[in-house]
Design an enzyme around this catalytic site. Structure first.
Site: not given
Length: 236
Positions: A70, A72, A138-139, A176, A191
């Site tokens: 990931d 962020d 990443t989202g 994802k 996270d």
């Protein structure tokens, strides 16, 4: 959960979990502890804590494989980017997260204000030494630029860099998961609660990176809430 937080969830489901207990779509199975809990009260005995050294030893003798990260609060401390975006596009609200202009700023230049996390440097160095393939998923909403890809490549000195995958977000699915499957990723570091579940749904292991206690994205997730392994000292 109020309307504002629900809207935020739609945009950042895969960046971070807004529930103080677990991802809204998947109930937790363990108590779990936030980074703040673990900093003030010490490391709980009922969480499976591991180090980069532990993983290196575990992988010894294994053929190279693909791993995912990931971005962020996992590889980059990007709160400055999101704080700036809110101030410029929607002070006192989260509507900026639905604004393509914000994402273009974030993805096409503002990431230069994102600080690399120490744990990410350690993990990436270890995996590169092994010859593993590294993917960033990443989202975030994507943009027509490659700044973040180039920034990550330079920041972490990645030899064989793949373009960042912008999975976006969804109310009904873990976006994802399909990319983790597509690239046969065996371990995915993240996270957020959604990162752990996305990995498991794809047949991979999700390993928790602790979100920094001073992250602008609140509330802080409960590490270990799914019985997942949690990286020691990964809050910075």
């Amino acid at each position: 959960m109020n309307h504002t937080l629900r809207s935020m969830t739609l945009v950042l489901t895969c960046i971070a979990s807004l529930s103080a207990n677990a991802d809204p779509k998947t109930p937790g199975t363990h108590k779990g502890y936030s980074t703040i809990d673990m900093t003030t009260a010490g490391m709980p005995k009922d969480v499976k804590m591991i180090s980069v050294a532990d993983l290196k030893q575990e992988f010894q003798g294994k053929a190279p494989f693909a791993v995912g990260f990931d971005i962020d609060d996992t590889t980059l401390f990007s709160s400055p980017v999101f704080y700036r975006g809110q101030q410029e596009f929607s002070p006192n609200s989260y509507s900026y997260l639905s604004n393509q202009k914000f994402w273009d700023k974030a993805n096409c230049g503002w990431d230069k204000f994102s600080m690399p996390k120490h744990i990410a440097k350690e993990l990436i160095a270890m995996h590169q030494q092994r010859g593993d393939s590294i993917y960033f998923i990443t989202g975030r909403t994507g943009s027509k630029c490659h700044f973040t890809t180039e920034y990550l490549k330079k920041t972490f000195d990645i030899k064989n860099m793949h373009n960042v995958i912008f999975a976006g977000s969804s109310r009904t699915e873990y976006t994802k998961t399909k990319y983790i499957k597509q690239h046969d990723i065996k371990i995915y570091y993240g996270d957020a609660d959604g990162d752990i579940i996305s990995a498991r749904n794809a047949g991979a292991e999700g390993i928790r990176v602790m979100r920094a206690a001073n992250s602008s994205y609140k509330p802080i997730p409960k590490n270990g809430i799914y019985g997942e392994r949690v990286l020691k000292d990964s809050q910075y």
